[in-house]
Design a protein around this motif. Structure first.
Motif, short mmCIF file in Angstrom:
data_model
loop_
_atom_site.label_atom_id
_atom_site.label_comp_id
_atom_site.label_asym_id
_atom_site.label_seq_id
_atom_site.Cartn_x
_atom_site.Cartn_y
_atom_site.Cartn_z
N LYS A 32 -7.53 8.04 6.83
CA LYS A 32 -7.82 9.24 6.05
C LYS A 32 -8.16 8.87 4.61
O LYS A 32 -9.05 9.49 4.00
N LEU A 33 -7.50 7.84 4.08
CA LEU A 33 -7.81 7.39 2.72
C LEU A 33 -9.23 6.84 2.65
O LEU A 33 -9.95 7.11 1.69
N SER A 34 -9.63 6.09 3.64
CA SER A 34 -10.98 5.52 3.63
C SER A 34 -12.04 6.62 3.68
O SER A 34 -13.09 6.49 3.04
N ILE A 35 -11.76 7.71 4.40
CA ILE A 35 -12.69 8.84 4.41
C ILE A 35 -12.78 9.44 3.00
O ILE A 35 -13.86 9.71 2.49
N ARG A 36 -11.64 9.62 2.37
CA ARG A 36 -11.60 10.18 1.02
C ARG A 36 -12.33 9.27 0.03
O ARG A 36 -13.07 9.73 -0.84
N LEU A 37 -12.12 7.96 0.17
CA LEU A 37 -12.75 7.00 -0.75
C LEU A 37 -14.27 6.99 -0.61
O LEU A 37 -14.97 6.61 -1.54
N SER A 38 -14.78 7.38 0.55
CA SER A 38 -16.22 7.34 0.78
C SER A 38 -16.98 8.38 -0.05
O SER A 38 -18.17 8.22 -0.30
N TRP A 39 -16.30 9.44 -0.51
CA TRP A 39 -17.01 10.47 -1.26
C TRP A 39 -16.36 10.88 -2.57
O TRP A 39 -17.01 11.52 -3.41
N CYS A 40 -15.11 10.53 -2.81
CA CYS A 40 -14.42 10.99 -4.01
C CYS A 40 -14.40 9.90 -5.08
O CYS A 40 -13.74 8.87 -4.91
N HIS A 41 -15.08 10.15 -6.17
CA HIS A 41 -15.15 9.15 -7.25
C HIS A 41 -13.82 9.01 -7.99
O HIS A 41 -13.48 7.92 -8.46
N VAL A 42 -13.06 10.07 -8.08
CA VAL A 42 -11.77 10.03 -8.78
C VAL A 42 -10.79 9.13 -8.00
O VAL A 42 -10.14 8.26 -8.57
N THR A 43 -10.72 9.35 -6.70
CA THR A 43 -9.83 8.54 -5.87
C THR A 43 -10.30 7.09 -5.83
O THR A 43 -9.48 6.16 -5.87
N LYS A 44 -11.59 6.89 -5.77
CA LYS A 44 -12.15 5.54 -5.75
C LYS A 44 -11.79 4.79 -7.04
O LYS A 44 -11.41 3.62 -7.02
N SER A 45 -11.89 5.48 -8.17
CA SER A 45 -11.54 4.89 -9.45
C SER A 45 -10.05 4.55 -9.51
O SER A 45 -9.67 3.47 -9.97
N TYR A 46 -9.21 5.47 -9.04
CA TYR A 46 -7.77 5.24 -9.02
C TYR A 46 -7.43 4.03 -8.16
O TYR A 46 -6.65 3.17 -8.55
N SER A 47 -8.05 3.95 -6.99
CA SER A 47 -7.80 2.84 -6.08
C SER A 47 -8.23 1.51 -6.70
O SER A 47 -7.52 0.50 -6.60
N SER A 48 -9.37 1.52 -7.36
CA SER A 48 -9.87 0.30 -8.01
C SER A 48 -8.92 -0.16 -9.11
O SER A 48 -8.58 -1.35 -9.20
N LYS A 49 -8.48 0.77 -9.94
CA LYS A 49 -7.55 0.43 -11.03
C LYS A 49 -6.22 -0.05 -10.47
O LYS A 49 -5.60 -0.97 -11.01
N ASN A 50 -5.78 0.57 -9.39
CA ASN A 50 -4.53 0.19 -8.75
C ASN A 50 -4.61 -1.25 -8.22
O ASN A 50 -3.68 -2.04 -8.38
#
Length: 85
Positions: A32-50
């Motif tokens: 479910k996270l990978s689906i969210r990461l495919s379109w959400c820039h906010v989550t993608k940025s958070y994941s990258s910083k994490n």
């Protein structure tokens, strides 16, 4: 199938991202996270910083205080605190 079944909120995605970092997430949560990461820039940025933070912490060579040094510092702090009360 409900829309909510696959799509998670940003807050839930951040929580799953944190869990994944420590190996506590399930396969379904990561999916479910990978689906969210495919379109959400906010989550993608958070994941990258994490991920960068985790990498930095693993690479850091931190010198910690020894127990006796920490106790001595604590005693000094308590003594100074008692003076000002």
């Amino acid at each position: 199938m409900k829309k909510r079944f696959l799509f998670i909120s940003c807050e839930e995605a951040k929580h799953i991202c944190d869990k994944s970092q420590y190996g506590e997430s399930t396969f379904w949560e990561r999916f479910k996270l990978s689906i969210r990461l495919s379109w959400c820039h906010v989550t993608k940025s958070y994941s990258s910083k994490n991920n960068k933070l985790t990498h930095s912490i693993k690479q850091a060579e931190v010198d910690c205080l020894k127990n006796d040094e920490r106790n001595k510092l604590k005693q000094q702090f308590e003594k100074e605190l008692a003076k000002h009360q």
